[in-house]
Write a protein that holds these residues in place. Structure first.
Motif, PDB file in Angstrom:
ATOM      1  N   SER A  29       0.849  -0.743   0.025  1.00 55.89           N
ATOM      2  CA  SER A  29      -0.127   0.098   0.220  1.00 55.89           C
ATOM      3  C   SER A  29       0.819   1.437   0.242  1.00 55.89           C
ATOM      4  N   GLY A  30       0.743   1.628  -1.171  1.00 58.78           N
ATOM      5  CA  GLY A  30       2.457   2.837  -1.139  1.00 58.78           C
ATOM      6  C   GLY A  30       3.482   3.035  -1.682  1.00 58.78           C
ATOM      7  N   PRO A  31       3.934   3.926  -1.764  1.00 64.33           N
ATOM      8  CA  PRO A  31       5.196   3.681  -2.350  1.00 64.33           C
ATOM      9  C   PRO A  31       6.124   3.207  -1.099  1.00 64.33           C
ATOM     10  N   ILE A  32       7.530   2.192  -1.979  1.00 62.92           N
ATOM     11  CA  ILE A  32       7.960   2.210  -0.559  1.00 62.92           C
ATOM     12  C   ILE A  32       9.233   2.547  -0.094  1.00 62.92           C
ATOM     13  N   GLY A  33       9.716   2.868   1.209  1.00 64.82           N
ATOM     14  CA  GLY A  33      10.904   4.075   1.838  1.00 64.82           C
ATOM     15  C   GLY A  33      11.984   3.275   2.157  1.00 64.82           C
ATOM     16  N   ALA A  43      14.475  -1.108   3.952  1.00 68.85           N
ATOM     17  CA  ALA A  43      13.235  -0.344   2.862  1.00 68.85           C
ATOM     18  C   ALA A  43      12.255  -0.364   3.726  1.00 68.85           C
ATOM     19  N   TRP A  44      11.102  -0.171   4.123  1.00 70.07           N
ATOM     20  CA  TRP A  44      10.150  -0.469   4.719  1.00 70.07           C
ATOM     21  C   TRP A  44       8.841  -0.434   3.554  1.00 70.07           C
ATOM     22  N   LEU A  45       8.416  -1.200   3.933  1.00 67.75           N
ATOM     23  CA  LEU A  45       6.462  -1.479   3.789  1.00 67.75           C
ATOM     24  C   LEU A  45       5.691  -1.552   3.761  1.00 67.75           C
ATOM     25  N   ALA A  46       4.638  -0.797   4.236  1.00 64.39           N
ATOM     26  CA  ALA A  46       2.904  -0.658   4.354  1.00 64.39           C
ATOM     27  C   ALA A  46       2.367  -1.703   3.804  1.00 64.39           C
ATOM     28  N   VAL A  47       2.044  -2.779   3.883  1.00 60.27           N
ATOM     29  CA  VAL A  47       0.973  -3.780   3.607  1.00 60.27           C
ATOM     30  C   VAL A  47      -0.377  -3.747   4.062  1.00 60.27           C
ATOM     31  N   ILE A  48      -1.497  -3.939   3.507  1.00 60.28           N
ATOM     32  CA  ILE A  48      -2.088  -4.887   3.756  1.00 60.28           C
ATOM     33  C   ILE A  48      -2.460  -5.949   4.111  1.00 60.28           C
ATOM     34  N   ASN A 439      10.349   0.287  -9.694  1.00 59.08           N
ATOM     35  CA  ASN A 439      11.387   1.385  -8.951  1.00 59.08           C
ATOM     36  C   ASN A 439      12.487   0.412  -8.389  1.00 59.08           C
ATOM     37  N   ARG A 440      13.076   1.653  -8.006  1.00 57.04           N
ATOM     38  CA  ARG A 440      14.586   0.940  -7.640  1.00 57.04           C
ATOM     39  C   ARG A 440      15.929   1.958  -6.989  1.00 57.04           C
ATOM     40  N   TRP A 441      16.371   1.428  -5.865  1.00 57.02           N
ATOM     41  CA  TRP A 441      17.715   2.341  -5.652  1.00 57.02           C
ATOM     42  C   TRP A 441      18.517   2.462  -5.354  1.00 57.02           C
ATOM     43  N   SER A 442      19.708   2.649  -5.140  1.00 61.76           N
ATOM     44  CA  SER A 442      21.249   2.758  -5.051  1.00 61.76           C
ATOM     45  C   SER A 442      21.768   2.231  -3.570  1.00 61.76           C
ATOM     46  N   VAL A 443      21.964   1.495  -3.246  1.00 65.14           N
ATOM     47  CA  VAL A 443      22.676   1.328  -1.872  1.00 65.14           C
ATOM     48  C   VAL A 443      23.608   0.739  -1.657  1.00 65.14           C
ATOM     49  N   GLY A 444      24.605   1.621  -1.544  1.00 63.05           N
ATOM     50  CA  GLY A 444      26.388   0.779  -1.588  1.00 63.05           C
ATOM     51  C   GLY A 444      26.257  -0.046  -2.735  1.00 63.05           C
ATOM     52  N   SER A 445      26.573  -1.087  -1.968  1.00 63.03           N
ATOM     53  CA  SER A 445      27.381  -2.123  -3.669  1.00 63.03           C
ATOM     54  C   SER A 445      26.345  -3.429  -4.344  1.00 63.03           C
ATOM     55  N   HIS A 446      24.981  -2.711  -3.860  1.00 60.57           N
ATOM     56  CA  HIS A 446      23.544  -3.006  -4.163  1.00 60.57           C
ATOM     57  C   HIS A 446      22.766  -2.255  -4.688  1.00 60.57           C
TER      58      HIS A 446
END
Length: 495
Positions: A29-33, A43-48, A439-446
């Motif tokens: 539910s909504g964007p991943i933060g 990475a935080w996820l809101a789910v229902i 969606n995608r994010w750069s997090v250090g070596s990953h």
């Protein structure tokens, strides 16, 4: 005691047989933060998740009485490790029955403000600790900290906007920003109406997804080289570049679409664009800048005439005198020469394929993250056009990532290939479970990715979504299937 135990056990078994529960898969539910915990990212996820709970009531047997069904909704927040996508913790922030407003209930991550993450849950905004998700403040806390607005705090998501801080539109139409720590409400002045309206829209309607094409670009500048990832047909079109549009932005080059098999090309010959030559450029940069300054002077003359006409002072307007002072005219020429950017006026003359480069179906260079405050529009030639995002550059060793497809049909999946800095050697290729990247994010070596795909079993199509962590060193990945609420095996994901 033995007689009593023998009676109670069958009774309990009978009661269990008269109730049952089934759970729907959790839905994001909504964007991943991507949350900064102070000691790393999560990475935080809101789910229902919906539970259907049925029980048999009335009568002494299942042949009499009736079944009663309750629908229960779990509004859950969970955190994942960007290094492996596995879940670190999960918290049910609200559990609601249907009659309590469970249908249509919302949970949504709004944004991080210092050590606080604001999350909307059903009918109020909560301040949670970025460190562990524990509750720091709720609606009652805000009312206690701000008794003067306690009676006008809204209970709907649409009145809560995150734009660097939490901004609340009160029931009396005032805007306040919530400061942390302390949760004091202070008057908020909108600096940019369009930006604020966009933030409101993101916070209420956007579910955190982009189109796969949005993550890629077909060219980049690497030192002095213009490098394109193009099909043969696209490369030939790129060379038809009189105005320099193709050199400036490969989005203006013909796109062969689903049929494109792309490889790397280098611009081996460039020249001045028509936009430069047509405006004094045949006499070089000096001539171009003189032409631009003269054009600005004519605009000044026109504006002066229009002002005189509007004021009824045409008798005082002399057509023989220039509105621009000579010193200003000379300064404009000097400023133009000093700030002249030759890159804005180049055009492609010839492209040559890079030897030994691979080919990728629908390949695109994965984009770099936009720099904070970077302009969305830039001047190209004499026109303003969308700013171009650069490809993501990798280090140790130098290289880029190519996002592409394994095949065109329903069995095809997205893949990422790491290519070296010479664009001639593929270091690894990772086949992803996705048919669409969202969606995608750069997090250090990953690189942390989110996407989805279809699974067909016995003619039934099920849409899956997974959060995936890709190791940039070797292309290995681990993922979490959000709907299955479990780690994703590569066999299940289609690798």
């Amino acid at each position: 005691m033995r007689m009593r135990t023998g009676w109670v056990l069958p009774m309990l078994l009978g009661l269990a047989a008269c109730s049952q529960s089934t759970f729907d898969p959790p839905e994001r539910s909504g964007p991943i933060g991507l949350v900064d915990t102070g000691s790393g990212k999560q990475a935080w996820l809101a789910v229902i998740q919906e539970e259907e709970r049925s029980r048999h009531v009335g009568g002494g047997s299942r042949s009499s009485g009736r079944w009663v069904t309750d629908y229960i909704y779990y509004l859950r927040l969970q955190a994942h490790d960007p290094a492996n996508a596995q879940r670190l913790w999960a918290k049910d922030l609200k559990v609601l029955r249907d009659k309590e407003g469970g249908t249509g209930a919302e949970i949504r991550i709004l944004g991080q403000q210092g050590e606080v993450v604001w999350v909307w849950v059903h009918d109020q905004v909560l301040a949670l600790s970025a460190r562990d998700g524990s509750l720091l403040a709720d609606r009652a806390t805000l009312a206690q900290a701000n008794p003067e607005i306690a009676g006008v705090l809204p209970g709907e998501l649409k009145f809560h906007t995150f734009i660097g801080k939490l901004v609340v539109t009160l029931a009396d139409a005032r805007l306040v920003g919530i400061e942390v720590p302390g949760y004091r409400a202070t008057p908020y002045q909108v600096a940019d109406e369009r930006q604020f309206s966009y933030a409101v829209s993101l916070g209420t309607t956007w579910n955190g997804g982009h189109d796969t094409r949005d993550f890629g670009v077909r060219h980049g500048r690497f030192g002095e080289d213009w490098i394109g990832l193009l099909s043969e047909k696209e490369a030939r079109d790129a060379e038809d570049d009189a105005r320099g549009d193709h050199y400036a932005d490969s989005a203006d080059i013909d796109d062969e679409g689903a049929m494109a098999r792309r490889t790397f090309w280098r611009a081996t010959a460039t020249a001045w664009s028509d936009d430069f030559l047509a405006y004094g450029g045949r006499k070089g940069v000096q001539g171009y800048c003189e032409d631009r300054a003269e054009s600005a002077a004519r605009d000044d003359d026109s504006n002066a005439f229009m002002r005189a006409a509007a004021d009824g002072n045409l008798d005082d307007y002399s057509n023989g005198a220039r509105a621009t002072a000579p010193a200003t005219h000379r300064q404009r020429i000097r400023d133009c020469i000093e700030t002249f950017d030759a890159e804005k006026f180049k055009r492609i003359v010839k492209l040559e394929r890079i030897a030994n480069a691979g080919e990728w179906l629908q390949g695109r260079l994965l984009k770099a993250k936009a720099e904070p405050g970077a302009p969305q529009w830039i001047q190209r030639g004499i026109m303003m056009k969308p700013a171009v995002r650069a490809p993501l550059r990798l280090e140790d060793p130098d290289g880029v990532l190519v996002l592409h497809r394994t095949r065109m049909d329903a069995q095809g999946r997205l893949a990422l290939s790491r290519v070296d800095g010479a664009f001639a050697r593929t270091l690894w290729t990772a086949v992803l479970p996705y048919d669409a990247l969202t969606n995608r994010w750069s997090v250090g070596s990953h690189v942390l990715l989110n996407g989805n795909w279809n699974e067909v079993r016995e003619g039934v199509i099920t849409r899956h979504e997974a959060l995936l962590s890709l190791d940039l060193a070797n292309g290995r990945w681990q993922a979490w299937d959000i709907g299955a609420d479990a780690p994703l095996s590569k066999a299940t994901g289609g690798d």
